[in-house]
Design an enzyme around this catalytic site. Sequence first.
Site, PDB file in Angstrom:
ATOM      1  N   ASP A 135      38.918  46.816  31.695  1.00 38.92           N
ATOM      2  CA  ASP A 135      39.009  47.988  30.824  1.00 38.92           C
ATOM      3  C   ASP A 135      39.399  47.538  29.411  1.00 38.92           C
ATOM      4  O   ASP A 135      40.413  46.862  29.233  1.00 38.92           O
ATOM      5  CB  ASP A 135      40.055  48.961  31.374  1.00 38.92           C
ATOM      6  CG  ASP A 135      39.997  50.313  30.686  1.00 38.92           C
ATOM      7  OD1 ASP A 135      39.664  51.302  31.358  1.00 38.92           O
ATOM      8  OD2 ASP A 135      40.291  50.384  29.472  1.00 38.92           O
TER       9      ASP A 135
ATOM     10  N   SER B  59      40.513  47.230  39.462  1.00 38.16           N
ATOM     11  CA  SER B  59      39.568  46.439  40.266  1.00 38.16           C
ATOM     12  C   SER B  59      39.419  45.067  39.614  1.00 38.16           C
ATOM     13  O   SER B  59      40.012  44.102  40.045  1.00 38.16           O
ATOM     14  CB  SER B  59      38.226  47.164  40.393  1.00 38.16           C
ATOM     15  OG  SER B  59      38.379  48.309  41.213  1.00 38.16           O
TER      16      SER B  59
ATOM     17  N   GLY C  20      39.946  44.660  36.128  1.00 38.79           N
ATOM     18  CA  GLY C  20      40.850  44.600  34.978  1.00 38.79           C
ATOM     19  C   GLY C  20      40.183  44.447  33.621  1.00 38.79           C
ATOM     20  O   GLY C  20      40.822  44.071  32.649  1.00 38.79           O
TER      21      GLY C  20
ATOM     22  N   CYS D 214      28.221  39.649  33.224  1.00 40.93           N
ATOM     23  CA  CYS D 214      29.482  38.918  33.217  1.00 40.93           C
ATOM     24  C   CYS D 214      30.055  38.916  34.631  1.00 40.93           C
ATOM     25  O   CYS D 214      30.410  39.957  35.176  1.00 40.93           O
ATOM     26  CB  CYS D 214      30.445  39.586  32.244  1.00 40.93           C
ATOM     27  SG  CYS D 214      32.088  38.885  32.330  1.00 40.93           S
TER      28      CYS D 214
ATOM     29  N   SER E  47      43.760  50.258  33.174  1.00 39.37           N
ATOM     30  CA  SER E  47      43.945  50.005  34.606  1.00 39.37           C
ATOM     31  C   SER E  47      45.287  49.337  34.920  1.00 39.37           C
ATOM     32  O   SER E  47      45.620  49.168  36.089  1.00 39.37           O
ATOM     33  CB  SER E  47      42.795  49.144  35.151  1.00 39.37           C
ATOM     34  OG  SER E  47      42.660  47.946  34.407  1.00 39.37           O
TER      35      SER E  47
ATOM     36  N   TYR F   9      32.545  50.981  27.634  1.00 37.62           N
ATOM     37  CA  TYR F   9      33.067  50.311  26.440  1.00 37.62           C
ATOM     38  C   TYR F   9      34.220  51.179  25.928  1.00 37.62           C
ATOM     39  O   TYR F   9      34.186  51.701  24.818  1.00 37.62           O
ATOM     40  CB  TYR F   9      31.993  50.147  25.363  1.00 37.62           C
ATOM     41  CG  TYR F   9      30.896  49.163  25.684  1.00 37.62           C
ATOM     42  CD1 TYR F   9      30.955  48.341  26.809  1.00 37.62           C
ATOM     43  CD2 TYR F   9      29.796  49.026  24.845  1.00 37.62           C
ATOM     44  CE1 TYR F   9      29.944  47.438  27.085  1.00 37.62           C
ATOM     45  CE2 TYR F   9      28.782  48.120  25.126  1.00 37.62           C
ATOM     46  CZ  TYR F   9      28.861  47.333  26.243  1.00 37.62           C
ATOM     47  OH  TYR F   9      27.854  46.441  26.512  1.00 37.62           O
TER      48      TYR F   9
HETATM   49  C1  LIG Z   1      33.960  40.377  29.208  1.00 38.70           C
HETATM   50  C2  LIG Z   1      33.377  41.728  29.516  1.00 38.70           C
HETATM   51  C3  LIG Z   1      32.018  41.837  29.771  1.00 38.70           C
HETATM   52  C4  LIG Z   1      31.453  43.068  30.072  1.00 38.70           C
HETATM   53  N1  LIG Z   1      30.095  43.150  30.304  1.00 38.70           N
HETATM   54  C5  LIG Z   1      29.548  44.332  30.611  1.00 38.70           C
HETATM   55  C6  LIG Z   1      28.155  44.453  30.885  1.00 38.70           C
HETATM   56  O1  LIG Z   1      27.396  43.483  30.829  1.00 38.70           O
HETATM   57  N2  LIG Z   1      27.664  45.682  31.208  1.00 38.70           N
HETATM   58  C7  LIG Z   1      28.463  46.785  31.272  1.00 38.70           C
HETATM   59  O2  LIG Z   1      27.970  47.866  31.605  1.00 38.70           O
HETATM   60  N3  LIG Z   1      29.779  46.705  30.999  1.00 38.70           N
HETATM   61  C8  LIG Z   1      30.337  45.514  30.677  1.00 38.70           C
HETATM   62  N4  LIG Z   1      31.679  45.448  30.420  1.00 38.70           N
HETATM   63  C9  LIG Z   1      32.482  46.666  30.539  1.00 38.70           C
HETATM   64  C10 LIG Z   1      32.878  46.899  31.990  1.00 38.70           C
HETATM   65  O3  LIG Z   1      31.785  47.411  32.718  1.00 38.70           O
HETATM   66  C11 LIG Z   1      34.017  47.907  32.050  1.00 38.70           C
HETATM   67  O4  LIG Z   1      35.117  47.413  31.353  1.00 38.70           O
HETATM   68  C12 LIG Z   1      34.378  48.240  33.506  1.00 38.70           C
HETATM   69  O5  LIG Z   1      35.031  49.474  33.553  1.00 38.70           O
HETATM   70  C13 LIG Z   1      35.239  47.154  34.086  1.00 38.70           C
HETATM   71  O6  LIG Z   1      35.478  47.333  35.438  1.00 38.70           O
HETATM   72  P1  LIG Z   1      36.724  46.570  36.085  1.00 38.70           P
HETATM   73  O7  LIG Z   1      36.819  46.990  37.489  1.00 38.70           O
HETATM   74  O8  LIG Z   1      36.637  45.131  35.760  1.00 38.70           O
HETATM   75  O9  LIG Z   1      37.904  47.136  35.194  1.00 38.70           O
HETATM   76  P2  LIG Z   1      39.279  47.885  35.497  1.00 38.70           P
HETATM   77  O10 LIG Z   1      40.065  47.660  34.249  1.00 38.70           O
HETATM   78  O11 LIG Z   1      39.864  47.468  36.785  1.00 38.70           O
HETATM   79  O12 LIG Z   1      38.861  49.397  35.597  1.00 38.70           O
HETATM   80  C14 LIG Z   1      38.245  50.124  34.548  1.00 38.70           C
HETATM   81  C15 LIG Z   1      38.558  51.608  34.700  1.00 38.70           C
HETATM   82  O13 LIG Z   1      38.101  52.106  35.956  1.00 38.70           O
HETATM   83  C16 LIG Z   1      39.203  52.531  36.769  1.00 38.70           C
HETATM   84  N5  LIG Z   1      38.974  52.000  38.118  1.00 38.70           N
HETATM   85  C17 LIG Z   1      38.949  50.690  38.472  1.00 38.70           C
HETATM   86  N6  LIG Z   1      38.677  50.574  39.778  1.00 38.70           N
HETATM   87  C18 LIG Z   1      38.513  51.827  40.263  1.00 38.70           C
HETATM   88  C19 LIG Z   1      38.228  52.332  41.563  1.00 38.70           C
HETATM   89  N7  LIG Z   1      38.050  51.520  42.592  1.00 38.70           N
HETATM   90  N8  LIG Z   1      38.172  53.662  41.728  1.00 38.70           N
HETATM   91  C20 LIG Z   1      38.356  54.495  40.681  1.00 38.70           C
HETATM   92  N9  LIG Z   1      38.631  54.070  39.424  1.00 38.70           N
HETATM   93  C21 LIG Z   1      38.709  52.739  39.205  1.00 38.70           C
HETATM   94  C22 LIG Z   1      40.432  51.934  36.129  1.00 38.70           C
HETATM   95  O14 LIG Z   1      41.570  52.682  36.396  1.00 38.70           O
HETATM   96  C23 LIG Z   1      40.047  51.928  34.660  1.00 38.70           C
HETATM   97  O15 LIG Z   1      40.228  53.202  34.099  1.00 38.70           O
HETATM   98  C24 LIG Z   1      32.269  44.229  30.109  1.00 38.70           C
HETATM   99  C25 LIG Z   1      33.627  44.115  29.835  1.00 38.70           C
HETATM  100  C26 LIG Z   1      34.190  42.882  29.530  1.00 38.70           C
HETATM  101  C27 LIG Z   1      35.650  42.794  29.208  1.00 38.70           C
END
Ligand SMILES: Cc1cc2nc3c(=O)[nH]c(=O)nc-3n(C[C@H](O)[C@H](O)[C@H](O)COP(=O)(O)OP(=O)(O)OC[C@H]3O[C@@H](n4cnc5c(N)ncnc54)[C@H](O)[C@@H]3O)c2cc1C
Length: 543
Positions: A116, A112, A114, A177, A121, A482
């Site tokens: 992780d 979604s 990215g 973020c 992902s 995390y």
């Molecule tokens: C800069 C930064 C700031 C952050 N700040 C916070 C914060 O303030 N609070 C907090 O709680 N967390 C925070 N995080 C952590 C963040 O919530 C997790 O990394 C979250 O999983 C990211 O979601 P994503 O869709 O961007 O990641 P992705 O890398 O796309 O997905 C994360 C995981 O979920 C799976 N996934 C993604 N989309 C789906 C879907 N639609 N259905 C099923 N599975 C799916 C992926 O396969 C992977 O295993 C932060 C991370 C970073 C890098």
Amino acid sequence: MKFSLLLPLSLAFIVVCSSSSVWPSASSHVNHEEFLPCLLHHSPDSKSITKLVYTPINTSYSPVLNFSIRNLRFSTPNTPKPLLIITPSNISHVQAAVICSKSHGIQIRIRSGGHDFEGLSYVAYHPFVVVDLINLSSVTIEVEQSTAWVQSGATLGELYYRIAEKSRTLAFPAGNCPTVGVGGHFSGGGFGTLLRKYGLAADNVIDAYIVDANGEFHDRKSMGEDLFWAIRGGGGGSFGIVVAWKVKLVPVPATVTICTISRTLEEEAIKLIDQWQYVANKLDEDLFLGINLLGGKIVAQGDKINPIALFFSLFLGKADELMAILNKTFPQLGLTKEECKETSWIESVVYTGNGLQIEDQPLEVLLNRTPLANGNIKMKSDYVKEPISKATIKEVWQRLKSQDIEGANLVFIPYGGRMSQISESEIPFSHRAGNLYKIGYLTGWFEPGLNAEKTHLNWIRDIYSYMTPFVTKSPRAAYVNYRDLDIGSNSKYGKTSYKRAHVWGSKYFGSNFDRLVYVKNEVDPYNFFRHEQSIPVLLKRRI
Ligand SMILES: Cc1cc2nc3c(=O)[nH]c(=O)nc-3n(C[C@H](O)[C@H](O)[C@H](O)COP(=O)(O)OP(=O)(O)OC[C@H]3O[C@@H](n4cnc5c(N)ncnc54)[C@H](O)[C@@H]3O)c2cc1C
Ligand SMILES: *[C@@H]1O[C@H](CO)[C@@H](O)[C@H](O)[C@H]1NC(C)=O
Ligand SMILES: *[C@@H]1O[C@H](CO)[C@@H](O)[C@H](O)[C@H]1NC(C)=O
Ligand SMILES: *[C@@H]1O[C@H](CO)[C@@H](O)[C@H](O)[C@H]1NC(C)=O
Ligand SMILES: *[C@@H]1O[C@H](CO)[C@@H](O)[C@H](O)[C@H]1NC(C)=O
Ligand SMILES: *[C@@H]1O[C@H](CO)[C@@H](O)[C@H](O)[C@H]1NC(C)=O
């Protein structure tokens, strides 16, 4: 204000990133010759799907792959690459991707936003395709009902922006973020500075659309309450592809107050951090007061002061009221009105969201999917139930002075309030009453190469090891968003035992882990959706 760096988990070491490594040649054994016809066959609108499939021969393949990589450790020539990337624009494309991956014995990685931390992902040690939801990112706000439907590929910034278009007194309690993706964030819980008032993002999900391991589409009603429970905090990538979420929006006052207080003097900072532990989780739930400790070489070079303790707060009300509350509950902090700013909730997100506190940025910065800096990062987490001693805080402070590492960031997130009122088994996220605060440990660096990586990984593993006696035990709890493969993982290549998965699973989910395993067995008994920390399927055992 002198120090402009801020906020939990935006990279705390924002400097200009220059990277010059070479993109690797495309991956081996590409069998998309069969895969593509399958996709076409299973897509009602087969003409449009070809425009959404990127194989290594397409010049857009690596820009599309790169676009949502948020940890450069997993963007090296040696990092395994997907056979192809699909960017569905219709749920039927998602269904086709599942059906064809399954029939060809190819793994799927769902992406979604990215973010992780372990790159799960978009990296796998198995032939795999990436289903990138970047083009499923619509947000529909229903102001009268205070609800929204948001597709998984939207970012938190897009969600907040669309809410603000309709109302300045509605909000959503998720991360600060703006580039974080809804799909992964909601799947793992998702917290921001509204958590003490309204809980997690996942606590506020009321319906969802999912494509399951058979390629079938479900809403809450047809997926059933077990699966609907599991996807709200059980971690992404285990149960299906969640394509959209219906959420409850929450009320916020027209004026909120945000403050940033930096304390650098060692004695003073250590005393305040110590006192904060006794206060922060008991404060009025309209008030969030967290701490961000910044250390490493970058902070030292920039300002010759190392480390810095930043107290940062969001108060759902006016500054005078906040002063009165803190004057009663935490006078030692010595907060003055000048260190605060009255603004709207959405402006507060813009102001603090990208880690820089810049005045008068347009709300449109929330729509930017590219973060200010992209570096190498490693994250870990802990929960604290008993205040840690001043001597321990002092040792942490010493470690933050390290000149061997570029950026170090410890963020302390206060619990209590709404977080304590929700039962441990309400959703899979189990860290509720009894937790004073959570610690997030982050190190970030730009220097490429294995030596720099080793130095930074050693630093964070070392401080984590040092903290062992002072944090939760048996299990040592951790936050699934995390993501940290150090705490245990399934086998990279094959099947995993319950015992092996229980090591990391009980840290993330406490006693909810068994119910997650039960649901996994019901909905995905052949373990189609899997990764290094996906919920395992049991071979024989039944719970
Ligand atoms: C800069 C930064 C700031 C952050 N700040 C916070 C914060 O303030 N609070 C907090 O709680 N967390 C925070 N995080 C952590 C963040 O919530 C997790 O990394 C979250 O999983 C990211 O979601 P994503 O869709 O961007 O990641 P992705 O890398 O796309 O997905 C994360 C995981 O979920 C799976 N996934 C993604 N989309 C789906 C879907 N639609 N259905 C099923 N599975 C799916 C992926 O396969 C992977 O295993 C932060 C991370 C970073 C890098
Ligand atoms: C990738 O290349 C193939 C073959 O040339 C083409 O059919 C397809 O449309 C391209 N994909 C994209 C997204 O442009
Ligand atoms: C993708 O990222 C890698 C690593 O940062 C970089 O070397 C490469 O040039 C990027 N490719 C494209 C097309 O942007
Ligand atoms: C998605 O595909 C279905 C089935 O072909 C079609 O009815 C629908 O209009 C499509 N939706 C969009 C948004 O393209
Ligand atoms: C998203 O969809 C639009 C319109 O169909 C298309 O032009 C664009 O290339 C797609 N983006 C990606 C990354 O596939
Ligand atoms: C805090 O309380 C003291 C004593 O009650 C009072 O003198 C002072 O003005 C108050 N400060 C603020 C900022 O309200």
